[in-house]
Design a protein around this motif. Structure first.
Motif, short mmCIF file in Angstrom:
data_model
loop_
_atom_site.label_atom_id
_atom_site.label_comp_id
_atom_site.label_asym_id
_atom_site.label_seq_id
_atom_site.Cartn_x
_atom_site.Cartn_y
_atom_site.Cartn_z
N GLN A 59 0.97 -1.24 0.15
CA GLN A 59 -0.23 -0.08 0.04
C GLN A 59 0.87 1.39 0.11
OE1 GLN A 59 -3.85 0.33 2.07
NE2 GLN A 59 -3.50 -1.73 2.98
N GLY A 60 2.21 1.13 0.62
CA GLY A 60 3.01 2.03 0.40
C GLY A 60 3.38 3.16 1.21
N ARG A 61 2.50 3.35 2.27
CA ARG A 61 2.74 4.33 3.41
C ARG A 61 4.05 3.86 4.21
NH1 ARG A 61 -2.16 8.29 4.36
NH2 ARG A 61 -0.47 9.41 5.31
N GLY A 62 4.05 2.43 4.48
CA GLY A 62 5.09 2.03 5.42
C GLY A 62 4.51 1.02 5.99
N THR A 63 5.39 0.27 6.82
CA THR A 63 5.01 -1.07 7.61
C THR A 63 4.94 -0.77 9.11
OG1 THR A 63 5.75 -2.26 5.71
CG2 THR A 63 5.71 -3.40 7.73
N VAL A 64 3.87 -1.46 9.68
CA VAL A 64 3.67 -1.33 11.17
C VAL A 64 3.40 -2.83 11.60
CG1 VAL A 64 2.05 -0.55 12.89
CG2 VAL A 64 2.48 0.94 10.90
N VAL A 65 4.34 -3.08 12.69
CA VAL A 65 4.09 -4.42 13.19
C VAL A 65 3.28 -4.20 14.52
CG1 VAL A 65 5.36 -6.03 14.63
CG2 VAL A 65 6.22 -5.47 12.42
N ILE A 66 2.23 -4.83 14.78
CA ILE A 66 1.48 -4.46 15.93
C ILE A 66 1.22 -5.86 16.73
CG2 ILE A 66 -0.62 -4.71 14.40
CD1 ILE A 66 -1.78 -2.49 16.36
N GLY A 67 1.00 -5.61 17.81
CA GLY A 67 0.53 -7.01 18.81
C GLY A 67 0.26 -6.23 20.28
N THR A 68 -0.51 -7.16 20.85
CA THR A 68 -0.78 -7.09 22.39
C THR A 68 0.32 -7.82 23.01
OG1 THR A 68 -3.09 -7.19 21.89
CG2 THR A 68 -2.16 -7.55 24.03
N VAL A 69 0.96 -7.09 24.14
CA VAL A 69 2.21 -7.53 24.60
C VAL A 69 2.10 -8.71 25.46
CG1 VAL A 69 3.29 -5.04 24.87
CG2 VAL A 69 1.90 -6.23 26.47
N LYS A 70 3.09 -9.47 25.67
CA LYS A 70 3.16 -10.77 26.55
C LYS A 70 2.36 -10.80 27.82
CE LYS A 70 6.73 -13.87 28.27
NZ LYS A 70 6.01 -15.24 28.03
N GLY A 71 1.67 -11.77 27.94
CA GLY A 71 0.69 -12.06 29.12
C GLY A 71 -0.55 -11.32 29.02
N ASP A 72 -0.77 -10.63 27.83
CA ASP A 72 -2.11 -9.94 27.77
C ASP A 72 -2.59 -10.66 26.67
OD1 ASP A 72 -4.07 -8.15 27.40
OD2 ASP A 72 -2.51 -6.52 28.32
N LEU A 73 -4.11 -10.92 26.70
CA LEU A 73 -4.81 -11.51 25.90
C LEU A 73 -5.88 -10.85 25.40
CD1 LEU A 73 -5.42 -15.23 27.50
CD2 LEU A 73 -3.85 -14.43 25.83
N HIS A 74 -6.04 -9.44 25.52
CA HIS A 74 -6.89 -8.59 24.96
C HIS A 74 -6.74 -7.99 23.68
CE1 HIS A 74 -7.57 -8.21 29.47
NE2 HIS A 74 -8.70 -7.82 29.09
N ASP A 75 -7.86 -8.16 22.71
CA ASP A 75 -7.35 -7.80 21.25
C ASP A 75 -8.54 -6.97 20.60
OD1 ASP A 75 -9.17 -9.77 20.82
OD2 ASP A 75 -7.88 -10.97 19.43
N ILE A 76 -9.31 -6.84 21.37
CA ILE A 76 -10.43 -5.89 20.55
C ILE A 76 -10.07 -4.58 20.03
CG2 ILE A 76 -12.73 -4.91 20.54
CD1 ILE A 76 -13.55 -7.33 22.59
N GLY A 77 -9.35 -4.01 21.14
CA GLY A 77 -8.93 -2.45 20.98
C GLY A 77 -7.61 -2.76 19.76
N LYS A 78 -6.75 -3.49 20.12
CA LYS A 78 -5.63 -3.91 19.23
C LYS A 78 -6.20 -4.12 17.63
CE LYS A 78 -4.06 -7.73 18.37
NZ LYS A 78 -4.43 -8.44 17.35
N ASN A 79 -7.16 -4.84 17.62
CA ASN A 79 -7.60 -5.01 16.20
C ASN A 79 -8.05 -4.01 15.50
OD1 ASN A 79 -7.06 -7.96 16.57
ND2 ASN A 79 -8.96 -8.72 16.94
N LEU A 80 -8.85 -3.07 16.49
CA LEU A 80 -9.29 -1.99 15.77
C LEU A 80 -8.38 -0.93 15.21
CD1 LEU A 80 -11.83 -0.28 15.50
CD2 LEU A 80 -11.84 0.39 17.81
N VAL A 81 -7.18 -0.92 16.35
CA VAL A 81 -6.24 -0.01 15.74
C VAL A 81 -5.48 -0.53 14.84
CG1 VAL A 81 -3.69 0.86 16.63
CG2 VAL A 81 -5.61 0.68 18.30
N SER A 82 -5.29 -1.91 14.82
CA SER A 82 -4.69 -2.49 13.26
C SER A 82 -5.33 -2.20 12.23
CB SER A 82 -4.62 -4.02 13.69
OG SER A 82 -4.05 -4.74 12.48
N MET A 83 -6.76 -2.19 12.27
CA MET A 83 -7.70 -2.10 10.83
C MET A 83 -7.60 -0.47 10.50
SD MET A 83 -11.15 -4.12 11.34
CE MET A 83 -11.37 -4.55 13.02
N MET A 84 -7.62 0.32 11.71
CA MET A 84 -7.43 1.55 11.16
C MET A 84 -6.30 1.84 10.53
SD MET A 84 -10.31 3.21 12.05
CE MET A 84 -10.07 4.94 12.49
#
Ligand code: B1M
Length: 207
Positions: free
Chosen positions: A85-110
């Motif tokens: 897509q060209g603007r750059g690359t972002v590696v994203i994840g929820t940190v170790k020990g943490d299983l919450h992903d709803i907010g992370k998924n939203l950030v990832s999609m945005m």
């Protein structure tokens, strides 16, 4: 039929219409980048603005992101092989020990909706995995999410590991328990309070 209809359908959280209109625009020979930028990405920019002004809330943002993804799924295979897509690359994840992903998924999609390539490592991601993925994907930004006070130290561990690895990559953090003060404390390059905030931050850091 127009790209504007794709834009409108994302704002109406109408996955089915986004899908059919995106396909229709492609069939009509319209430029993929125009459909992506003027239809899907601008709609997500608008959603971000509306969220910031209090006109839309998290559930609507999730629905819009889902609708955007329906269109993106059609465009993705058509982008030339190796093309990004060209603007750059972002590696994203929820940190170790943490299983919450709803907010992370939203950030990832945005972030993806804003035109960046996103490598989503999921949840419970240790610092080694972040460093490895950032190195392999030549990432511009590593985005860390945490929802638990007990997993905030894992952000510190990751930011430190990234620095020690000597990678030319920025680190940003977000999630309910963290703050700008915490970002400053652990030496992260930025803090995003919400998904549009994370997008703005990434755009600023990658500019
Ligand atoms: Co959990 N949980 N949970 N939980 N959970 C919280 C976070 C908690 C505040 C609930 C409470 O007690 N009131 C509490 C944490 C307390 C604390 O640490 N201070 C808590 C707890 C204690 C736990 C467990 C320990 C419970 C237990 O088992 N005893 C356990 C931990 C499991 C683990 O992770 N190891 C646990 C488990 C779970 C579920 C699995 C049941 C589920 C998660 C499901 C999933 O994510 N797939 C869950 C849920 C749903 C919640 C609450 C209710 C909702 C979280 C959420 O999704 N919010 C939450 C209470 C709450 O927040 N009201 C809670 C919606 C989401 C869109 O918002 O994630 O904040 P949020 O993301 C926002 C921003 O924070 C920001 O942008 C997003 C969009 O605006 N953001 C970033 C997030 N990441 C970002 C990254 C960025 C920038 C912005 O840049 C990189």
């Amino acid at each position: 039929m127009s790209i504007q209809e794709i834009f409108n359908a994302v704002l109406a959280f109408d996955d089915a219409t986004v899908k059919t209109k995106t396909q229709a625009e492609l069939d009509a020979g319209n430029d993929i980048q125009a459909i992506l930028n003027d239809g899907l990405i601008s709609a997500m920019d608008e959603v971000g603005e509306k969220f910031s002004s209090g006109e839309l809330f998290v559930p609507e943002m999730l629905m819009a992101a889902q609708a955007m993804k329906a269109g993106l799924a059609i465009l993705k295979p058509l982008l030339a092989e190796g093309s990004r897509q060209g603007r750059g690359t972002v590696v994203i994840g929820t940190v170790k020990g943490d299983l919450h992903d709803i907010g992370k998924n939203l950030v990832s999609m945005m972030i993806e909706g804003a035109g960046f390539d996103v490598v989503d490592l999921g949840v419970d991601v240790d610092s080694e995995a972040f460093v490895k993925a950032a190195s392999e994907n030549k990432a511009d930004v590593i985005a860390l999410s945490a929802l638990l006070t007990t997993t905030m130290p894992a952000m510190q561990t990751t930011v430190t590991a990234v620095k020690e690895a000597g990678l030319a990559v920025k680190t940003i953090i977000g999630g309910a328990p963290v703050s700008q003060a915490f970002a400053d404390q652990i030496g992260a390059d930025g803090y995003g309070a919400d998904a549009p905030g994370a997008v703005k931050l990434v755009k600023k850091l990658v500019a």
